[in-house]
Design an enzyme around this catalytic site. Structure first.
Site, mmCIF file in Angstrom:
data_model
loop_
_atom_site.group_PDB
_atom_site.id
_atom_site.type_symbol
_atom_site.label_atom_id
_atom_site.label_comp_id
_atom_site.label_asym_id
_atom_site.label_seq_id
_atom_site.Cartn_x
_atom_site.Cartn_y
_atom_site.Cartn_z
ATOM 1 N N HIS A 65 4.960 7.349 1.143
ATOM 2 C CA HIS A 65 3.515 7.502 1.263
ATOM 3 C C HIS A 65 2.950 8.066 -0.040
ATOM 4 O O HIS A 65 3.678 8.411 -0.968
ATOM 5 C CB HIS A 65 3.184 8.417 2.435
ATOM 6 N N GLU A 67 1.537 10.874 -0.902
ATOM 7 C CA GLU A 67 1.890 12.223 -1.311
ATOM 8 C C GLU A 67 3.269 12.261 -1.972
ATOM 9 O O GLU A 67 3.475 12.962 -2.973
ATOM 10 C CB GLU A 67 1.870 13.159 -0.096
ATOM 11 N N ARG A 229 -3.327 -18.669 -0.923
ATOM 12 C CA ARG A 229 -2.851 -19.478 -2.035
ATOM 13 C C ARG A 229 -3.678 -19.299 -3.311
ATOM 14 O O ARG A 229 -3.165 -19.497 -4.405
ATOM 15 C CB ARG A 229 -2.879 -20.970 -1.669
ATOM 16 N N GLY A 315 -12.922 -22.698 14.799
ATOM 17 C CA GLY A 315 -14.040 -23.594 15.027
ATOM 18 C C GLY A 315 -15.090 -22.982 15.929
ATOM 19 O O GLY A 315 -14.978 -21.830 16.366
#
Length: 385
Positions: A65, A67, A229, A315
């Site tokens: 992480h 830190e 892409r 759609g």
């Protein structure tokens, strides 16, 4: 290196923590495409006189992480951090997950003060990291929720906050349309309404998502890959499909080697389900009682899969169903400077009987992308959780 306490020679002086937190936020922004399902976090460690000792951001899941990266950076620079201050864009974790508790690492390193933008919404942390550090004698400061830096930190991780608090991902719906709101001609031709610049920008938004979603209608008509892409990315988001009766062909373009794939169905034909699973898909059956998929249950499943941001490219039918169910949080719309007349709409829902039933939106931003207009609009009040 010393970070400036102000924003220029004519600016009003601001506390050192503002400049250091802004730097930490820039580090968090730099790992936008990397950390999912973990939050995007940056950390800066400074001496008492404002010297930068170490910095870092969260790595990909399973890695260190922010830190830990900052502590390692300080050590690599030859700097001791005893008595130092850590500026971090989210509460240091207090639980053993893929990595150990960051709050314990800061305590062991001898950090004297921690300034953070936000409490971690993860119930496994949720203030415990701050409490553990305070018990160890560390001076802990947390920004007010309405502080601009706190707001910026939360926005950067809005999907993580959504999953932790609402138990569902942040749902962003992307639409490319003409100025009169058409996404395709009546003969279904849609490539390309918007410009190459808009398409590349759309791929950048794909890249930040955890999961791409489309419907079976789009999958059958366009055979899309739904991958990234047109911009560089360190990972490909997973892909998901709403496919009520498992009609997806086994040679569909959505099957990409090594990419997780999920299907949500209303029923489970055993032979087809087994064949899809052999191809690497995971099938969820969530019927709504009307032959369709229970979309709200689907989002709950996605949260269980650690999906923070869901990017929808579908759609008009699935778009309309998600909007009608109140499940879309944000719209990413690219409008091309052209009129198509009759054609496919952005979404099919309604009809409404009163204007008061309209979905209320707030414009977050508008920007030209090549010749097209990009509109980011959010359902009013949806981010208040």
């Amino acid at each position: 290196m010393t970070l400036p306490p102000g924003n220029g020679p004519c600016a009003h002086p601001v506390p050192y923590h503002t400049a250091f937190l802004e730097h930490a936020l820039a580090l968090a922004q730099s790992c936008l495409l990397l950390t999912a399902p973990n939050p995007r976090v940056g950390c800066v460690i400074t001496s008492a006189d404002g010297q930068l000792l170490g910095q870092g951001h969260t790595q990909k899941a399973g890695g260190p992480h922010a830190e830990i990266m900052a502590l390692r950076d300080a050590a690599a620079r030859g700097h001791a951090v005893q008595g130092a201050t850590a500026y971090v864009t989210l509460e240091p974790c207090a639980h053993q997950g893929r990595t150990g508790p960051c709050c314990d690492a800061l305590i062991a390193a001898g950090i004297q003060k921690v300034v953070a933008t936000h409490t971690d919404p993860n119930p496994r942390v949720a203030g415990q990291g701050f409490a553990r550090m305070r018990s160890a004698g560390i001076d802990v400061h947390v920004l007010a929720p309405d502080d601009p830096l706190a707001i910026a930190s939360r926005e950067l991780n809005i999907g993580f906050f959504s999953r932790m608090i609402r138990k569902r991902p942040w749902v962003r719906m992307k639409i490319a349309a003409s100025l009169d709101g058409k996404t395709a001609l009546t003969n279904c031709t849609s490539q390309w309404i918007t410009s190459p610049e808009a398409r590349a920008d759309g791929h950048a938004w794909r890249a930040r998502a955890c999961l791409m979603l489309t419907g079976i209608g789009t999958a059958l008509a366009d055979n899309p890959r739904l991958d990234v892409r047109l911009v560089e990315t360190p990972r490909q988001p997973a892909v998901a499909l709403v496919d009520s009766h498992l009609a997806l062909p086994l040679d569909a373009g959505l099957f990409l080697p090594g990419r997780p794939m999920y299907l949500w169905a209303a029923d489970r034909p055993d032979d087809k389900s087994s064949a899809l699973e052999t191809r690497g898909a995971q099938v969820f059956v969530r019927p709504d009682g009307h032959g369709k998929v229970d979309l709200a249950a689907m989002l709950q499943d996605m949260a269980a899969l650690e999906i923070n941001e869901l990017h929808v490219e579908a759609g008009h039918t699935l778009n309309g169903a998600l909007i009608s169910a109140g499940l879309v949080d944000e719209f990413l719309i690219y409008l091309a400077p052209k009129l198509l007349g009759l054609g496919r709409d952005m979404a099919s829902f309604g009809p409404l009987t009163a204007l008061s039933q309209a979905v209320p939106l707030t414009f977050v931003s508008t920007q030209m992308v090549g010749p097209d207009l990009r509109v980011l609009a959010r359902v009013a009040g949806r981010d208040r959780f």
